[in-house]
Write an enzyme that holds these catalytic residues in place. Structure first.
Site, PDB file in Angstrom:
ATOM      1  CG  HIS A   1      -1.030 -17.810 120.018  1.00 47.03           C
ATOM      2  ND1 HIS A   1      -1.962 -17.187 119.219  1.00 47.03           N
ATOM      3  CD2 HIS A   1      -1.171 -19.134 119.781  1.00 47.03           C
ATOM      4  CE1 HIS A   1      -2.629 -18.087 118.527  1.00 47.03           C
ATOM      5  NE2 HIS A   1      -2.187 -19.284 118.842  1.00 47.03           N
TER       6      HIS A   1
ATOM      7  CB  SER B   1     -10.203 -18.780 118.845  1.00 52.44           C
ATOM      8  OG  SER B   1     -10.079 -19.552 117.662  1.00 52.44           O
TER       9      SER B   1
HETATM   10  P1  AMP Z   1      -3.085 -22.700 117.897  1.00 53.63           P
HETATM   11  O1  AMP Z   1      -2.208 -21.694 117.225  1.00 53.63           O
HETATM   12  O2  AMP Z   1      -4.540 -22.378 117.812  1.00 53.63           O
HETATM   13  O3  AMP Z   1      -2.746 -24.117 117.521  1.00 53.63           O
HETATM   14  O4  AMP Z   1      -2.754 -22.577 119.440  1.00 53.63           O
HETATM   15  C1  AMP Z   1      -1.438 -22.691 119.920  1.00 53.63           C
HETATM   16  C2  AMP Z   1      -1.457 -22.778 121.419  1.00 53.63           C
HETATM   17  O5  AMP Z   1      -2.046 -21.603 121.952  1.00 53.63           O
HETATM   18  C3  AMP Z   1      -2.297 -23.964 121.923  1.00 53.63           C
HETATM   19  O6  AMP Z   1      -1.625 -24.576 123.007  1.00 53.63           O
HETATM   20  C4  AMP Z   1      -3.564 -23.303 122.360  1.00 53.63           C
HETATM   21  O7  AMP Z   1      -4.235 -24.002 123.392  1.00 53.63           O
HETATM   22  C5  AMP Z   1      -3.051 -21.957 122.864  1.00 53.63           C
HETATM   23  N1  AMP Z   1      -4.139 -20.991 122.889  1.00 53.63           N
HETATM   24  C6  AMP Z   1      -4.995 -20.695 121.871  1.00 53.63           C
HETATM   25  N2  AMP Z   1      -5.923 -19.812 122.272  1.00 53.63           N
HETATM   26  C7  AMP Z   1      -5.668 -19.537 123.570  1.00 53.63           C
HETATM   27  C8  AMP Z   1      -6.284 -18.712 124.560  1.00 53.63           C
HETATM   28  N3  AMP Z   1      -7.362 -17.986 124.287  1.00 53.63           N
HETATM   29  N4  AMP Z   1      -5.737 -18.688 125.803  1.00 53.63           N
HETATM   30  C9  AMP Z   1      -4.644 -19.428 126.088  1.00 53.63           C
HETATM   31  N5  AMP Z   1      -4.014 -20.239 125.212  1.00 53.63           N
HETATM   32  C10 AMP Z   1      -4.510 -20.304 123.969  1.00 53.63           C
END
Ligand code: AMP
Length: 281
Positions: free
Chosen positions: A38, A186
């Site tokens: 993030h 993640s």
């Molecule tokens: P989330 O909070 O899991 O919904 O993710 C929010 C944003 O962060 C989304 O656009 C994800 O694709 C991005 N994101 C999550 N994990 C990663 C990562 N390891 N590398 C880059 N972007 C990420």
């Protein structure tokens, strides 16, 4: 750094930034439990946009009835500290009623794409994602919105949605941030115990192998998928959901790996579902 809770506050902030400071507005949509992945999106937004909003909202409509909505990690204070340290100007943290007013009956469905990859095993997931991102884009009036390649199928769905709805926001896709040993960051990695954490490397191993085979000249989907499956076969406790080579726009399977094709995997490690991917160079 300000914390905003209502759509009206976010809209007012965005319009004021544009009117007063002539700033472009960047939006980084997240579900919180922020990590270095993030942070990389926030950094990219800060580098390109005059003002940056980070949204933190665990969106109930993108979780299936038996999924982890209730136990999804919620670390709001630490998230705000990270967002501020990375240079975000506001955090938008609405509650569920704010995003889904009583009686809400309007959803965004990107037909076809929403049933592929993660959409196949998580029915309704992409409908929830498309709906909440539409609401966030409308509320923020963002010039650019930042997403991770980590969720590559989500990117395909949202690109189609922005094109179809003629939305004014430019989508920016940022590379996957990984742990030193290769595991894609993640928010769900915290569910893994030490043994599962080690097994979770199977996903990045399969992705790396496919990347190496392609770099060595292999192009046949069947061969590439078989190689990836063999990596998973060595870890029978990791349950594969899908290993697919697809066109990144349509998410339709392709016979041959071409520049821009997407190799994507999803698997359960214990009760935790993880995803990973590579875009063929
Ligand atoms: P989330 O909070 O899991 O919904 O993710 C929010 C944003 O962060 C989304 O656009 C994800 O694709 C991005 N994101 C999550 N994990 C990663 C990562 N390891 N590398 C880059 N972007 C990420």
């Amino acid at each position: 750094m300000e914390i905003l809770h209502t759509v009206e506050e976010l809209r007012r902030w965005s319009r004021a930034m544009r009117a007063q400071a002539g700033a472009t507005v960047g939006l980084v949509p997240t579900m919180g439990a922020l990590h270095a992945g993030h942070a990389s999106l926030i950094q990219a937004a800060v580098a390109k946009c005059g003002k940056v909003a980070v949204s933190i909202f665990v969106n109930p409509t993108q979780f299936g009835p038996h999924e982890d909505y209730a136990r999804y990690p919620r670390t709001f204070d630490a998230d705000c500290a990270l967002a501020e340290a990375e240079g975000a100007h506001v955090v938008f943290a609405p509650n569920v009623d704010e995003m889904y007013p009583a009686g809400a009956a309007t959803f965004v469905d990107v037909e076809g794409l929403s049933e592929r990859l993660d959409g196949k095993s998580r029915p309704g997931h992409f409908r929830g994602v498309a709906t909440v991102v539409t609401k966030l884009l409308i509320a923020s009036e963002a010039d650019r919105a930042y997403f991770g390649q980590k969720d590559a199928a989500q990117v395909a769905v949202l690109r189609r949605m922005v094109t179809d709805l003629r939305l004014a926001t430019e989508l920016v896709v940022c590379p996957i941030v990984r742990e030193p040993d290769g595991l894609a960051l993640s928010s769900r990695n915290i569910y893994l115990n030490a043994e599962e954490r080690a097994k979770a490397l199977t996903l990045s191993r399969a992705v790396r192998l496919v990347e190496m085979l392609v770099a060595a000249g292999e192009r046949h989907t069947e061969t590439l998928i078989a190689a990836a499956r063999a990596v998973f076969a060595d870890e029978p406790e990791v349950r594969v959901d899908y290993t697919e080579l697809v066109n990144w726009d349509s998410l339709e399977p392709v016979d041959t790996a071409m520049p821009g094709s997407l190799f994507a995997v999803a698997a359960w490690v214990g009760t935790t579902r993880l995803i990973d991917n590579a875009v063929i160079g």
